[in-house]
Structures are given as C-alpha cells and as structure tokens.
Scaffold this motif. Structure first.
Motif, mmCIF file in Angstrom:
data_model
loop_
_atom_site.group_PDB
_atom_site.id
_atom_site.type_symbol
_atom_site.label_atom_id
_atom_site.label_comp_id
_atom_site.label_asym_id
_atom_site.label_seq_id
_atom_site.Cartn_x
_atom_site.Cartn_y
_atom_site.Cartn_z
ATOM 1 N N VAL A 1 -2.926 -1.106 8.953
ATOM 2 C CA VAL A 1 -3.705 -1.507 7.773
ATOM 3 C C VAL A 1 -4.045 -2.991 7.921
ATOM 4 O O VAL A 1 -3.170 -3.787 8.249
ATOM 5 C CB VAL A 1 -2.903 -1.262 6.472
ATOM 6 C CG1 VAL A 1 -3.575 -1.931 5.267
ATOM 7 C CG2 VAL A 1 -2.738 0.229 6.218
ATOM 8 N N ARG B 1 -3.250 6.272 3.726
ATOM 9 C CA ARG B 1 -2.852 5.157 4.589
ATOM 10 C C ARG B 1 -3.480 3.866 4.110
ATOM 11 O O ARG B 1 -4.362 3.308 4.758
ATOM 12 C CB ARG B 1 -3.256 5.449 6.023
ATOM 13 C CG ARG B 1 -2.410 6.545 6.603
ATOM 14 C CD ARG B 1 -2.826 6.891 7.999
ATOM 15 N NE ARG B 1 -2.009 7.991 8.478
ATOM 16 C CZ ARG B 1 -2.124 8.543 9.671
ATOM 17 N NH1 ARG B 1 -3.033 8.095 10.512
ATOM 18 N NH2 ARG B 1 -1.342 9.540 10.014
ATOM 19 N N PHE B 2 -3.056 3.464 2.944
ATOM 20 C CA PHE B 2 -3.530 2.196 2.407
ATOM 21 C C PHE B 2 -2.297 1.415 1.979
ATOM 22 O O PHE B 2 -1.187 1.932 1.973
ATOM 23 C CB PHE B 2 -4.455 2.429 1.202
ATOM 24 C CG PHE B 2 -3.730 2.917 -0.024
ATOM 25 C CD1 PHE B 2 -3.452 4.256 -0.212
ATOM 26 C CD2 PHE B 2 -3.306 2.014 -0.995
ATOM 27 C CE1 PHE B 2 -2.753 4.695 -1.336
ATOM 28 C CE2 PHE B 2 -2.618 2.446 -2.128
ATOM 29 C CZ PHE B 2 -2.347 3.789 -2.286
ATOM 30 N N ASN B 3 -2.515 0.182 1.640
ATOM 31 C CA ASN B 3 -1.441 -0.594 1.022
ATOM 32 C C ASN B 3 -2.061 -1.662 0.147
ATOM 33 O O ASN B 3 -3.251 -1.939 0.222
ATOM 34 C CB ASN B 3 -0.511 -1.192 2.086
ATOM 35 C CG ASN B 3 0.825 -1.639 1.490
ATOM 36 O OD1 ASN B 3 1.151 -1.303 0.344
ATOM 37 N ND2 ASN B 3 1.583 -2.389 2.241
ATOM 38 N N TRP B 4 -1.225 -2.257 -0.696
ATOM 39 C CA TRP B 4 -1.679 -3.240 -1.674
ATOM 40 C C TRP B 4 -1.693 -4.639 -1.075
ATOM 41 O O TRP B 4 -0.759 -5.042 -0.392
ATOM 42 C CB TRP B 4 -0.750 -3.238 -2.890
ATOM 43 C CG TRP B 4 -0.644 -1.898 -3.535
ATOM 44 C CD1 TRP B 4 0.385 -1.015 -3.431
ATOM 45 C CD2 TRP B 4 -1.617 -1.268 -4.379
ATOM 46 N NE1 TRP B 4 0.102 0.122 -4.164
ATOM 47 C CE2 TRP B 4 -1.107 -0.007 -4.755
ATOM 48 C CE3 TRP B 4 -2.876 -1.651 -4.858
ATOM 49 C CZ2 TRP B 4 -1.811 0.872 -5.583
ATOM 50 C CZ3 TRP B 4 -3.571 -0.779 -5.677
ATOM 51 C CH2 TRP B 4 -3.042 0.474 -6.034
ATOM 52 N N VAL B 5 -2.763 -5.357 -1.392
ATOM 53 C CA VAL B 5 -2.869 -6.778 -1.076
ATOM 54 C C VAL B 5 -2.928 -7.514 -2.402
ATOM 55 O O VAL B 5 -3.523 -7.014 -3.364
ATOM 56 C CB VAL B 5 -4.157 -7.059 -0.252
ATOM 57 C CG1 VAL B 5 -4.391 -8.547 -0.094
ATOM 58 C CG2 VAL B 5 -4.067 -6.371 1.111
#
Lengths: 215, 215
Positions: free
Chosen positions: B142, B207-211
């Motif tokens: 990511v 398949r994501f994540n936090w920014v």
C-alpha cells in the motif's frame, strides 16, 4: 441555493453556520428557545436565529449539530419534521472524569439509527461526524483526498447531502456512501480512535482526517 | 534475530508466518495440537510447527493470529506465558447470517484488554488488527505513510513490537503509539467501518489502509 437550518449553538453549529453564511447561503441557527443567550454571537456572523422549530420550518435541509446526548430531545421540540432531510453530524459521547469521553455507539446501536427510528418521516443522513468541525466546514484546510462518509436509507436525501457537502468544498472522490442508516454505527464507533490520535501524535488541534490508501 | 511464535493457522497466521520465513526469521506456528491437519501447509513454507504451547515455548515474541472468539481459550492451552510478549493482531467478530460480522468491542471492552486481564504476567500489545493481513505482513503493497497503532501497558514490549514491525517493513513514521492496553478498544471498534469501506468503494480486495492527513 438551498436554505439551511442548523440545530445547536455550540462550536460545531457555530463553525458550520458561520461558514455557510460566509459562502452566501441563507442559514438559520436554532436553539432551545428563540431568545436563548447562546444565539447572541450569530447576529454578527450574518446568520438568522430562532428556536429549533423555527430553524426546521425555515429550511428543507437541517443539520443536527446539537450535543449527541440531547439530540433526540432537541428534535422532539423541533416541530414538524416530516419530509425534511436531517444531516446528523453529531456524536453521542459520555463524559469521563479526567479521561477521554466514551462513544456510546456499538455494532448494534448508533445515534443516527435511533434518530431515524424515533422520527420515521424524517430523512436522516449520518455524515461529517468523523472529523473536527473546522474540517467539516472547510475541507480544504486538510490536504489530499481525505474522506467523508454517508449513511442513510433515502437516496434523495443522500443526493441533497452531497449538494450540501459540495457547497462546503467537498469533492465527489472524497465522499464514500456506506449504505443504509445502520452503517452510522460504523462511523460513530471510530470516535474512540479519533480522540486518541491527536494526543498520540503530539499535536494540540485534532485537525486531521483519514485518507484511504489502496493498492 | 528474534525467534517468533505465531498462534493460529488461518489466513492471518499463514500470511504472517510465510512472510517471516521468507525474510529468514525463525518462526514456529502453533495449532490446537501438534498433529493438527491445519499445520500441513506450513512445511512447504519453511515454517516450524507445533502446538500452541510449543510455539510459545519456542519464542519470546508471540503473535496472536487466532480467531478472536477463541483467542483466550487458545492462550489458556498455551503453557507458561509469563514474561512473553504477545502481539495481538486479532479481532473478535460475531458472524451475522447474510450480513457483515459485528465487532464485539465497545468503549469499555476489547479483546486486547480481556487478554491482558486474564494473563497479567503476559505483556500484551494490540497492533496490526486494523488492516488486511497481506498489508500487515508487507506494508509496502500500500503506498504512502499509512498507519499502524500500538496499545499496551509495557514500554519494553512495545519496543519489541516496533522491532517486529520493522522486520515486516513498517517504517517509524507509520507507527502510532496510542497508549495503554485500554486503547485497544479504540482500534478494535474501527473494524465496523473497515468492513464497509471496500464494499462501498466497489473493490473486491480490502487491501487498503488509513493515512492521517493533517494541516
């Protein structure tokens, strides 16, 4: 342009109403009573004032910016809600002596759902509750495609909410429609993390927002 | 380099153990019993296998990748936990017929806290539970400074967790220390939103994540 009612005279209601007035929107803020002292600052901001019922009668699009613990009581005193769209930006938090307020939402229960259940003729859209009110009112202060969520059962009310968000400066790629009002639980539950992040990062002001990065 | 035990043979345990083995780490996966069929795939991955107790005895640093609903029972059968560091990456989710699994965490209760309370001599660090296991094991898939959280009462255990995260490729600016194990509730509560986001965005793989974006 649409006419907007804002319920609540705290920092959230004040920030949203001031921004709308600055953008030339016809906005009325409502308090428990039309002669509440809490309405005093709004005159200088170019915002109309009245009771909760006045603000609802004034507008088809109403923003719930009351304290989440009092939102249902406020709406019960707000006159005829049938057919109105309510953008619920509030969170229900339980104060904790010397600690972090506790969000009351769980997987089965949220304030957004409870408002919708209590007022079935009102079109409730949960949105904007996942960030500081300065970011709600002017998303350009945070860089990037940070996100805002929509939860609601009525497609038309969600379209009106998108238009409201666009007035404030939100761009379509930033808006994520999660589904029905039952998904309000998902966004309300994130408040526990939201309160911890600015402390953990060593910043004073929680003026951040979430961006989704994906592969 | 440190020796690592991984409890749990599901997709999370498999992904983490395979990645560690690929990186040359001495890793043992533990199942309910040392001759469980679920351990079969691990031989080909270059991962040692054994019972939960074998995996704990093998390593000072243990990853809880069991199903959150069974984690406490698994740890009860895992032998002497005193002085070990447990990185708890699990979530406790209640299956819902035809719907989204429900996270069981609330502002007052989390699996991370319950594990720590049940095993006071174990150093529990909640981490990595906020993302898909492919992202846990290889954050480079990511883009950007997407984040991972730490919750735990012991500073030394958190340092060992940071070293573990570094092995997987996590960089220091991505790691946010939220505070004590009571903050595990905050990260576990975000699971409700995490499950909704990929559906709302129309992608198959979460398949994501936090920014965190801030001004």
């Amino acid at each position: 342009m649409t006419t907007i009612g804002v319920l609540g005279t705290g920092i959230v209601g004040r920030t949203i109403a001031a921004r709308l007035a600055e953008l030339g929107v016809d906005v009325m803020v409502g308090a428990r009573s039309a002669d509440s002292d809490s309405l005093e600052p709004f005159g200088a901001l170019g915002v109309k004032t009245g009771s909760f019922a006045d603000a609802v009668a004034h507008a088809d699009l109403v923003v719930n910016a009351t304290n989440g613990s009092h939102s249902i009581a406020a709406l019960e005193s707000a006159g005829d809600l049938a057919g109105k769209t309510l953008i619920d930006v509030s969170n229900e938090l339980e104060p904790v002596e010397g600690g972090f307020p506790k969000p009351m939402a769980s997987a089965d229960d949220s304030l957004g759902q409870r408002i919708q259940a209590r007022f079935p003729d009102l079109f409730v859209v949960k949105s904007l509750n996942t960030m500081n009110c300065t970011v709600m009112a002017d998303p350009s202060i945070v860089p990037g495609d940070h996100v805002v969520f929509l939860s609601g059962d009525d497609a038309g009310a969600k379209d009106r909410t998108r238009e409201f968000l666009a007035i404030l400066g939100w761009r379509p790629p930033q808006i994520i429609d999660l589904g029905g009002i039952d998904t309000a639980a998902a966004v309300e539950m994130t408040m526990a993390l939201w309160m911890r992040v600015p402390i953990a990062r060593g910043h004073d002001a929680p003026r951040f927002n979430w961006v989704i990065s994906s592969n």
